[in-house]
Scaffold this active site. Structure first.
Site, PDB file in Angstrom:
ATOM      1  N   LYS A 147      70.739  35.626  56.246  1.00 42.24           N
ATOM      2  CA  LYS A 147      71.603  35.767  54.801  1.00 42.24           C
ATOM      3  C   LYS A 147      72.189  37.043  54.900  1.00 42.24           C
ATOM      4  O   LYS A 147      71.309  38.144  55.141  1.00 42.24           O
ATOM      5  CB  LYS A 147      70.543  35.360  53.954  1.00 42.24           C
ATOM      6  CG  LYS A 147      71.104  35.174  52.451  1.00 42.24           C
ATOM      7  CD  LYS A 147      69.947  34.672  51.397  1.00 42.24           C
ATOM      8  CE  LYS A 147      70.412  34.449  50.128  1.00 42.24           C
ATOM      9  NZ  LYS A 147      69.447  33.813  49.248  1.00 42.24           N
TER      10      LYS A 147
ATOM     11  N   SER B 139      70.759  29.931  46.208  1.00 45.42           N
ATOM     12  CA  SER B 139      71.835  30.861  46.790  1.00 45.42           C
ATOM     13  C   SER B 139      72.022  30.903  48.408  1.00 45.42           C
ATOM     14  O   SER B 139      73.043  31.530  48.824  1.00 45.42           O
ATOM     15  CB  SER B 139      71.485  32.144  46.233  1.00 45.42           C
ATOM     16  OG  SER B 139      70.489  32.949  46.884  1.00 45.42           O
TER      17      SER B 139
ATOM     18  N   SER C 234      66.011  29.243  46.350  1.00 47.97           N
ATOM     19  CA  SER C 234      67.187  29.581  46.978  1.00 47.97           C
ATOM     20  C   SER C 234      66.966  29.214  48.584  1.00 47.97           C
ATOM     21  O   SER C 234      68.229  29.285  49.396  1.00 47.97           O
ATOM     22  CB  SER C 234      67.780  30.959  47.186  1.00 47.97           C
ATOM     23  OG  SER C 234      68.386  31.151  45.694  1.00 47.97           O
TER      24      SER C 234
HETATM   25  N1  GLN Z   1      69.062  28.970  41.768  1.00 44.57           N
HETATM   26  C1  GLN Z   1      68.208  30.078  41.464  1.00 44.57           C
HETATM   27  C2  GLN Z   1      68.989  31.319  40.556  1.00 44.57           C
HETATM   28  O1  GLN Z   1      70.047  30.795  40.262  1.00 44.57           O
HETATM   29  C3  GLN Z   1      67.272  30.656  42.527  1.00 44.57           C
HETATM   30  C4  GLN Z   1      67.939  31.778  43.143  1.00 44.57           C
HETATM   31  C5  GLN Z   1      67.021  32.237  44.326  1.00 44.57           C
HETATM   32  O2  GLN Z   1      66.049  31.736  44.457  1.00 44.57           O
HETATM   33  N2  GLN Z   1      67.659  33.418  44.668  1.00 44.57           N
HETATM   34  O3  GLN Z   1      68.482  31.879  40.129  1.00 44.57           O
END
Ligand code: GLN
Length: 473
Positions: free
Chosen positions: A79, A154, A178
């Protein structure tokens, strides 16, 4: 020779390389070919590194010299918020467009010394904020199962890379879901380890008290291999747990808990609900006793998350000021330079969360929001502790709906935030959780199952996950 990448696992590839069926170079070439073929449509990778074949040759040398580990020659994707010395790490943000990492994260150090081959960096929501990988400054990633849909986020690029057979595994970060939610949308396995299990050194911080690095893989056994290779104490991360915390596996009670009040039929996509009921039946057929449990305060997890995470985001991202790192737009004075660099460098969602976080931490609101959220966080953690006195694991769906259409939730952030309803509680409590592919929707989209276990009991996730996965084959 042609290597069939679609069903390849780390275990199998390792054995094949040890037998000499194919070399690390041939395996890396096969992945590069697939990436070249598919990445234009999917946009999982932001960059494929130019030294992949050199890394593969080094791995072949390790194999020849008898120094191979299980990860030697195994190609993976990173990532874009995980540092690899000398390579760009942008967190999919314009503000870090040309930022080259000055050191490697601990996970990269571990992977490199194990001889793994790092193919490139993957697309993500900017600074890991989002559930669709549409908040990237470099264009959205598409779901390999249906390119009109999002891959989740994400870490959508990492999930899509594994799903399109463009990497044998990938690393992501999970602050509120994420890893697990994109794993669900893309039909792969995604593991969020216990908070403190894997070093965060060299992971760009989002919500530091919640962030964990973990793998995307095709099988549970592969997730276990990567977890074993990455999880250990690291003095470079002050929240990395000492090795004495890492509990030895103990026998299971063979009891699984379902938080019925938290999984309401009316809140869920009907296919997701039905699929979850099927999963329960499968556990019964495996000899598990299913027990209704209560997590009375779990429903507040999302509210707590969007306060604690935003507070930490606002402080963590203050380092991007146009002076120390990345993009600088010079203004008439220093304040204007800060304002213009941050205003232009950060995308809309990032700015929204910085504002939210600054607000909940501001004088007069700190106690009402931030401190209160921390108290509720403690209560949620206690709910889990109590529930785990009677069961080995708790299951829920990972996502309340299958992969949605690109653009569908972009204009309504609250709808987007609801994607995290079942994943956030594990981050709030700091416990490990895994998402497994389970079933498909009528439209052919992957559905899922989430398993959560007590702190440091990743072994339970692996044992139960493998048994469940075996039923699917
Ligand atoms: N979808 C969640 C957010 O928007 C989780 C993000 C993450 O785990 N980095 O914060």
């Amino acid at each position: 020779m042609t290597i069939n990448l679609s069903n390849l696992t780390i275990e199998y590839a390792h054995e094949a390389m040890m037998r000499g069926d194919f070399s690390a170079r041939e395996l890396a070439e096969a992945y590069i070919e697939t990436i070249n073929e598919k990445n234009n449509d999917i946009h999982a990778y932001l960059e494929v590194y130019d030294d992949v074949l050199k890394q593969a040759d080094d791995a072949d040398k390790m194999i020849k010299e008898g120094k191979a580990t299980i990860l030697t020659g195994i190609p993976l994707a990173l990532k874009d918020n995980i540092l690899f010395e000398g390579k760009i790490a942008s967190a999919s943000s314009k503000i870090l467009e040309n930022y080259h990492a000055t050191y490697s994260s601990t996970v990269v150090e571990k992977l490199k010394s194990a001889g793994a081959v790092i193919l490139g960096r993957t697309n993500m929501d900017e600074f890991a904020m989002g559930s669709s990988t549409e908040n990237s400054a470099y264009g959205a990633t598409k779901n390999p199962h249906d390119i009109s849909r999002v891959p989740g986020g994400s870490s959508g690029g990492s999930a899509a890379a594994v799903a399109m057979s463009g990497a044998l595994f990938a690393l992501g970060s999970d602050t509120g879901g994420s890893i697990r939610q994109p794993a669900s949308f893309c039909g792969v396995v995604g593991l969020k380890p216990t908070y403190g299990a894997v070093s965060r050194s060299g992971l760009m911080a989002m919500g530091s008290s919640l962030d964990q690095i973990g793998p995307f893989t095709k099988t549970v056994a592969d997730a276990e291999i990567v977890y074993q290779a990455l999880a250990s104490h690291d003095p470079l991360d002050s929240t990395s747990a000492p090795d004495s915390f890492r509990i030895q596996p103990s026998p299971l009670k063979k009891k699984i808990g379902i938080p019925r009040d938290f999984i309401k039929k009316e809140d869920l996509n009907p296919e997701v609900y039905e699929n979850f009921e099927k999963a329960i039946k499968k556990f019964e057929s495996l000899g598990y006793e299913i027990i209704d449990i209560e997590l009375p305060r779990a429903a507040y997890s999302l509210a707590v998350y969007y306060i604690v995470m935003a507070a930490e985001v606002s402080t963590n991202l203050s380092r991007f000021d146009g002076v120390r790192y990345g993009l600088q737009i010079e203004g008439k004075n220093l304040l204007e330079t800060y304002q213009m660099s941050r205003g232009v460098g950060f995308g809309k969602e990032t700015r929204r969360r910085i504002l939210l976080g600054t607000y909940v931490l501001s004088h007069g609101y700190y106690d009402a929001y931030y401190n209160k959220a921390l108290k509720v966080q403690r209560l949620i953690t206690l709910d889990f502790k109590k529930a785990f006195e009677n069961v080995d694991a708790i299951i829920t769906p990972t996502s309340p709906f299958p992969a949605f259409k690109a653009g569908e939730k972009m204009s309504d952030p609250l709808q987007m935030y609801l994607s995290d309803i079942y994943t956030v509680p594990a981050n709030i409590a700091g416990i490990p959780a895994i998402s497994l592919p389970h079933g498909t929707s009528n439209e052919g989209l992957p559905l899922d199952l989430q398993i959560m276990a007590p702190h440091w009991r990743e072994d339970i996730l692996f044992t139960i996950g493998k048994a469940f996965e075996a039923l699917e084959k």
